[in-house]
Design a protein around this motif. Structure first.
Motif, PDB file in Angstrom:
ATOM      1  N   GLN A 158      11.628   9.259 -28.064  1.00 55.27           N
ATOM      2  CA  GLN A 158      11.175   8.500 -26.921  1.00 55.27           C
ATOM      3  C   GLN A 158      10.558   9.432 -25.886  1.00 55.27           C
ATOM      4  OE1 GLN A 158      11.746   5.244 -27.480  1.00 55.27           O
ATOM      5  NE2 GLN A 158      10.559   4.581 -25.682  1.00 55.27           N
ATOM      6  N   VAL A 159       9.327   9.124 -25.473  1.00 54.43           N
ATOM      7  CA  VAL A 159       8.581   9.928 -24.519  1.00 54.43           C
ATOM      8  C   VAL A 159       8.266   9.062 -23.303  1.00 54.43           C
ATOM      9  CG1 VAL A 159       6.491  11.270 -24.114  1.00 54.43           C
ATOM     10  CG2 VAL A 159       7.583  11.318 -26.368  1.00 54.43           C
ATOM     11  N   TRP A 160       8.556   9.578 -22.128  1.00 51.47           N
ATOM     12  CA  TRP A 160       8.212   8.884 -20.893  1.00 51.47           C
ATOM     13  C   TRP A 160       6.721   9.047 -20.631  1.00 51.47           C
ATOM     14  CZ3 TRP A 160       8.245  11.234 -15.515  1.00 51.47           C
ATOM     15  CH2 TRP A 160       8.045  10.239 -14.540  1.00 51.47           C
ATOM     16  N   LEU A 161       6.020   7.934 -20.430  1.00 54.54           N
ATOM     17  CA  LEU A 161       4.578   7.910 -20.243  1.00 54.54           C
ATOM     18  C   LEU A 161       4.241   7.212 -18.930  1.00 54.54           C
ATOM     19  CD1 LEU A 161       3.576   6.816 -23.853  1.00 54.54           C
ATOM     20  CD2 LEU A 161       3.526   9.138 -22.916  1.00 54.54           C
ATOM     21  N   VAL A 162       3.321   7.790 -18.181  1.00 56.84           N
ATOM     22  CA  VAL A 162       2.936   7.276 -16.871  1.00 56.84           C
ATOM     23  C   VAL A 162       1.432   7.108 -16.826  1.00 56.84           C
ATOM     24  CG1 VAL A 162       3.033   7.616 -14.389  1.00 56.84           C
ATOM     25  CG2 VAL A 162       4.888   8.478 -15.834  1.00 56.84           C
ATOM     26  N   GLU A 163       0.980   5.861 -16.630  1.00 54.94           N
ATOM     27  CA  GLU A 163      -0.442   5.560 -16.563  1.00 54.94           C
ATOM     28  C   GLU A 163      -0.929   5.517 -15.118  1.00 54.94           C
ATOM     29  OE1 GLU A 163       0.953   2.504 -19.880  1.00 54.94           O
ATOM     30  OE2 GLU A 163       1.661   3.031 -17.870  1.00 54.94           O
ATOM     31  N   SER A 164      -2.211   5.803 -14.942  1.00 55.01           N
ATOM     32  CA  SER A 164      -2.851   5.663 -13.646  1.00 55.01           C
ATOM     33  C   SER A 164      -4.335   5.407 -13.855  1.00 55.01           C
ATOM     34  CB  SER A 164      -2.633   6.912 -12.777  1.00 55.01           C
ATOM     35  OG  SER A 164      -3.181   8.060 -13.389  1.00 55.01           O
ATOM     36  N   GLY A 165      -5.002   4.966 -12.794  1.00 56.79           N
ATOM     37  CA  GLY A 165      -6.451   4.857 -12.820  1.00 56.79           C
ATOM     38  C   GLY A 165      -7.026   3.475 -13.051  1.00 56.79           C
ATOM     39  N   GLY A 166      -6.180   2.473 -13.200  1.00 59.12           N
ATOM     40  CA  GLY A 166      -6.686   1.125 -13.383  1.00 59.12           C
ATOM     41  C   GLY A 166      -7.204   0.533 -12.089  1.00 59.12           C
ATOM     42  N   GLY A 167      -7.551  -0.744 -12.158  1.00 56.03           N
ATOM     43  CA  GLY A 167      -8.032  -1.430 -10.982  1.00 56.03           C
ATOM     44  C   GLY A 167      -9.138  -2.403 -11.314  1.00 56.03           C
ATOM     45  N   LEU A 168     -10.005  -2.611 -10.341  1.00 54.78           N
ATOM     46  CA  LEU A 168     -11.074  -3.599 -10.421  1.00 54.78           C
ATOM     47  C   LEU A 168     -12.420  -2.914 -10.553  1.00 54.78           C
ATOM     48  CD1 LEU A 168     -11.953  -6.613 -10.109  1.00 54.78           C
ATOM     49  CD2 LEU A 168     -12.050  -6.173  -7.644  1.00 54.78           C
ATOM     50  N   ALA A 169     -13.233  -3.413 -11.452  1.00 52.44           N
ATOM     51  CA  ALA A 169     -14.601  -2.938 -11.605  1.00 52.44           C
ATOM     52  C   ALA A 169     -15.517  -4.120 -11.829  1.00 52.44           C
ATOM     53  CB  ALA A 169     -14.712  -1.958 -12.768  1.00 52.44           C
ATOM     54  N   GLN A 170     -16.775  -3.933 -11.507  1.00 52.91           N
ATOM     55  CA  GLN A 170     -17.780  -4.936 -11.815  1.00 52.91           C
ATOM     56  C   GLN A 170     -18.296  -4.745 -13.230  1.00 52.91           C
ATOM     57  OE1 GLN A 170     -20.686  -5.943  -8.613  1.00 52.91           O
ATOM     58  NE2 GLN A 170     -19.802  -4.149  -7.576  1.00 52.91           N
ATOM     59  N   ALA A 171     -18.776  -5.823 -13.817  1.00 57.47           N
ATOM     60  CA  ALA A 171     -19.408  -5.713 -15.123  1.00 57.47           C
ATOM     61  C   ALA A 171     -20.499  -4.650 -15.081  1.00 57.47           C
ATOM     62  CB  ALA A 171     -19.983  -7.054 -15.550  1.00 57.47           C
ATOM     63  N   GLY A 172     -20.508  -3.805 -16.094  1.00 55.59           N
ATOM     64  CA  GLY A 172     -21.440  -2.694 -16.140  1.00 55.59           C
ATOM     65  C   GLY A 172     -20.930  -1.425 -15.503  1.00 55.59           C
ATOM     66  N   SER A 226     -17.641   1.419 -14.412  1.00 56.82           N
ATOM     67  CA  SER A 226     -16.804   2.368 -15.143  1.00 56.82           C
ATOM     68  C   SER A 226     -15.451   2.532 -14.476  1.00 56.82           C
ATOM     69  CB  SER A 226     -17.481   3.744 -15.208  1.00 56.82           C
ATOM     70  OG  SER A 226     -18.710   3.694 -15.893  1.00 56.82           O
ATOM     71  N   LEU A 227     -14.459   2.842 -15.281  1.00 61.43           N
ATOM     72  CA  LEU A 227     -13.138   3.245 -14.830  1.00 61.43           C
ATOM     73  C   LEU A 227     -12.623   4.316 -15.776  1.00 61.43           C
ATOM     74  CD1 LEU A 227     -11.326  -0.157 -14.105  1.00 61.43           C
ATOM     75  CD2 LEU A 227     -11.971   1.537 -12.392  1.00 61.43           C
ATOM     76  N   ARG A 228     -11.745   5.180 -15.288  1.00 61.88           N
ATOM     77  CA  ARG A 228     -11.068   6.139 -16.143  1.00 61.88           C
ATOM     78  C   ARG A 228      -9.568   5.974 -16.015  1.00 61.88           C
ATOM     79  NH1 ARG A 228     -10.948  12.773 -16.385  1.00 61.88           N
ATOM     80  NH2 ARG A 228      -9.717  12.465 -14.465  1.00 61.88           N
ATOM     81  N   LEU A 229      -8.904   5.747 -17.140  1.00 68.71           N
ATOM     82  CA  LEU A 229      -7.462   5.669 -17.195  1.00 68.71           C
ATOM     83  C   LEU A 229      -6.888   7.024 -17.583  1.00 68.71           C
ATOM     84  CD1 LEU A 229      -6.910   2.304 -19.114  1.00 68.71           C
ATOM     85  CD2 LEU A 229      -7.246   2.676 -16.658  1.00 68.71           C
ATOM     86  N   SER A 230      -5.744   7.344 -17.005  1.00 66.13           N
ATOM     87  CA  SER A 230      -5.033   8.567 -17.336  1.00 66.13           C
ATOM     88  C   SER A 230      -3.616   8.221 -17.761  1.00 66.13           C
ATOM     89  CB  SER A 230      -4.979   9.516 -16.131  1.00 66.13           C
ATOM     90  OG  SER A 230      -6.268   9.887 -15.708  1.00 66.13           O
TER      91      SER A 230
END
Length: 125
Positions: A1-15, A17-21
């Protein structure tokens, strides 16, 4: 079991970009490198699907719907993976989950998964 932490989501318009970490800050490097890392997503009422994954040397897989638009990468020294999402579409709207799947010494995938909490990505039309 590995603890994982996401970041970088949110709202974008069509077309747009977003980057998830995704980080595994408690894992030692050898443990991180014993896992194939990936991103899954799930929209309300729909099945969870694999978006992309990447092994320790950089071999990747993508679901057909994101090929040419999304790029997964990993930084083994810092125990992080990224998902660069470009040319976003409303149908990309979902909760995205970081995943770590353990592999054996040959690289064979094992039935041992860890999951992040999930992060919302919303793409407006």
């Amino acid at each position: 079991q590995v603890w994982l932490v996401e970041s970088g989501g949110g709202l974008a318009q069509a077309g747009g970009s977003l980057r998830l970490s995704c980080a595994a800050p408690r894992a030692i490097t050898s443990v991180f490198n014993s896992h194939v890392m990936g991103w899954y997503r799930q929209a309300p009422g729909k099945q969870r699907e694999l978006v992309a994954d990447i092994d320790r040397i950089g071999s990747t897989n993508y679901v057909d719907s994101v090929k040419g638009r999304f790029t997964i990468s990993r930084d083994n020294a810092h125990k992080k993976i990224y998902l660069q999402m470009s040319s976003l579409k409303p149908e990309d709207t979902a909760i995205y989950y970081c995943n770590a799947r353990k592999v054996d010494y040959t690289g064979r995938r094992l039935d041992d998964d860890s999951w992040g909490q999930g992060i919302q990505v919303t793409v407006s039309s």
